[in-house]
Write a protein that holds these residues in place. Sequence first.
Motif, PDB file in Angstrom:
ATOM      1  N   GLU A   1      37.701  35.564  33.715  1.00 23.83           N
ATOM      2  CA  GLU A   1      37.694  35.884  32.283  1.00 23.83           C
ATOM      3  C   GLU A   1      36.584  36.878  31.961  1.00 23.83           C
ATOM      4  O   GLU A   1      36.775  37.803  31.164  1.00 23.83           O
ATOM      5  N   TRP A   2      35.409  36.678  32.551  1.00 26.25           N
ATOM      6  CA  TRP A   2      34.277  37.561  32.306  1.00 26.25           C
ATOM      7  C   TRP A   2      34.575  38.975  32.788  1.00 26.25           C
ATOM      8  O   TRP A   2      34.358  39.946  32.064  1.00 26.25           O
ATOM      9  N   VAL A   3      35.074  39.101  34.016  1.00 27.32           N
ATOM     10  CA  VAL A   3      35.379  40.416  34.568  1.00 27.32           C
ATOM     11  C   VAL A   3      36.430  41.115  33.719  1.00 27.32           C
ATOM     12  O   VAL A   3      36.301  42.309  33.414  1.00 27.32           O
ATOM     13  N   THR A   4      37.441  40.397  33.295  1.00 29.55           N
ATOM     14  CA  THR A   4      38.480  40.978  32.427  1.00 29.55           C
ATOM     15  C   THR A   4      37.875  41.486  31.129  1.00 29.55           C
ATOM     16  O   THR A   4      38.177  42.595  30.680  1.00 29.55           O
ATOM     17  N   ALA A   5      36.986  40.706  30.533  1.00 28.88           N
ATOM     18  CA  ALA A   5      36.348  41.110  29.276  1.00 28.88           C
ATOM     19  C   ALA A   5      35.453  42.333  29.474  1.00 28.88           C
ATOM     20  O   ALA A   5      35.457  43.259  28.652  1.00 28.88           O
TER      21      ALA A   5
ATOM     22  N   GLY B   1      40.706  42.192  44.771  1.00 28.81           N
ATOM     23  CA  GLY B   1      39.679  42.262  45.790  1.00 28.81           C
ATOM     24  C   GLY B   1      38.337  42.814  45.358  1.00 28.81           C
ATOM     25  O   GLY B   1      37.377  42.744  46.124  1.00 28.81           O
ATOM     26  N   VAL B   2      38.236  43.360  44.159  1.00 29.29           N
ATOM     27  CA  VAL B   2      36.975  43.965  43.716  1.00 29.29           C
ATOM     28  C   VAL B   2      35.874  42.914  43.609  1.00 29.29           C
ATOM     29  O   VAL B   2      34.758  43.131  44.084  1.00 29.29           O
ATOM     30  N   VAL B   3      36.187  41.791  43.011  1.00 30.44           N
ATOM     31  CA  VAL B   3      35.170  40.744  42.852  1.00 30.44           C
ATOM     32  C   VAL B   3      34.694  40.265  44.215  1.00 30.44           C
ATOM     33  O   VAL B   3      33.489  40.153  44.459  1.00 30.44           O
ATOM     34  N   ASP B   4      35.625  40.009  45.122  1.00 28.93           N
ATOM     35  CA  ASP B   4      35.237  39.557  46.462  1.00 28.93           C
ATOM     36  C   ASP B   4      34.391  40.605  47.176  1.00 28.93           C
ATOM     37  O   ASP B   4      33.422  40.272  47.859  1.00 28.93           O
TER      38      ASP B   4
ATOM     39  N   ALA C   1      24.388  46.661  44.137  1.00 25.56           N
ATOM     40  CA  ALA C   1      25.734  46.723  43.550  1.00 25.56           C
ATOM     41  C   ALA C   1      25.803  47.824  42.494  1.00 25.56           C
ATOM     42  O   ALA C   1      26.780  48.579  42.425  1.00 25.56           O
ATOM     43  N   PHE C   2      24.765  47.943  41.699  1.00 25.62           N
ATOM     44  CA  PHE C   2      24.713  48.997  40.690  1.00 25.62           C
ATOM     45  C   PHE C   2      24.725  50.368  41.355  1.00 25.62           C
ATOM     46  O   PHE C   2      25.479  51.262  40.961  1.00 25.62           O
TER      47      PHE C   2
ATOM     48  N   ALA D   1      34.186  53.014  46.576  1.00 24.98           N
ATOM     49  CA  ALA D   1      33.468  51.746  46.417  1.00 24.98           C
ATOM     50  C   ALA D   1      33.647  50.871  47.654  1.00 24.98           C
ATOM     51  O   ALA D   1      32.678  50.286  48.157  1.00 24.98           O
ATOM     52  N   ARG D   2      34.865  50.789  48.150  1.00 32.07           N
ATOM     53  CA  ARG D   2      35.117  49.976  49.350  1.00 32.07           C
ATOM     54  C   ARG D   2      34.382  50.565  50.563  1.00 32.07           C
ATOM     55  O   ARG D   2      33.793  49.840  51.355  1.00 32.07           O
ATOM     56  N   ASP D   3      34.424  51.883  50.684  1.00 33.62           N
ATOM     57  CA  ASP D   3      33.750  52.553  51.797  1.00 33.62           C
ATOM     58  C   ASP D   3      32.239  52.325  51.726  1.00 33.62           C
ATOM     59  O   ASP D   3      31.611  51.931  52.705  1.00 33.62           O
TER      60      ASP D   3
END
Length: 104
Positions: A12-16, A31-34, A56-57, A73-75
């Motif tokens: 919910e937080w990530v969606t908001a 997969g972004v959160v993981d 992360a920033f 981002a994945r790389d």
Amino acid sequence: MAESSDASALSEWVTAVVRELGIEDALEREGVVDMVLDLTSDVAHGVSRPGAPVTAFLVGVAAGRASDPAVAARDYAGKISALADGWGSDSERGAPAGDQSRRA
């Protein structure tokens, strides 16, 4: 039970946040959160706990400057996780982080 509640609250937080920042179409949610949790865990355990959110920033800033932020981002997360994994070891880390000529 608490884990399910935490996962729901995080979702919910990530969606908001995504909605608030207007980046719904800028990234794949799958997969972004993981990916971020794995990255920050690697840095927190291998380098420094306070370094995890800063890393992360920084990965987000670097990815945002790329032509395809989701791929970048994945790389970058993979590269930085590997850097954190070898941090403090006596072995060679490979190409220095800032050596752009050695980047793929």
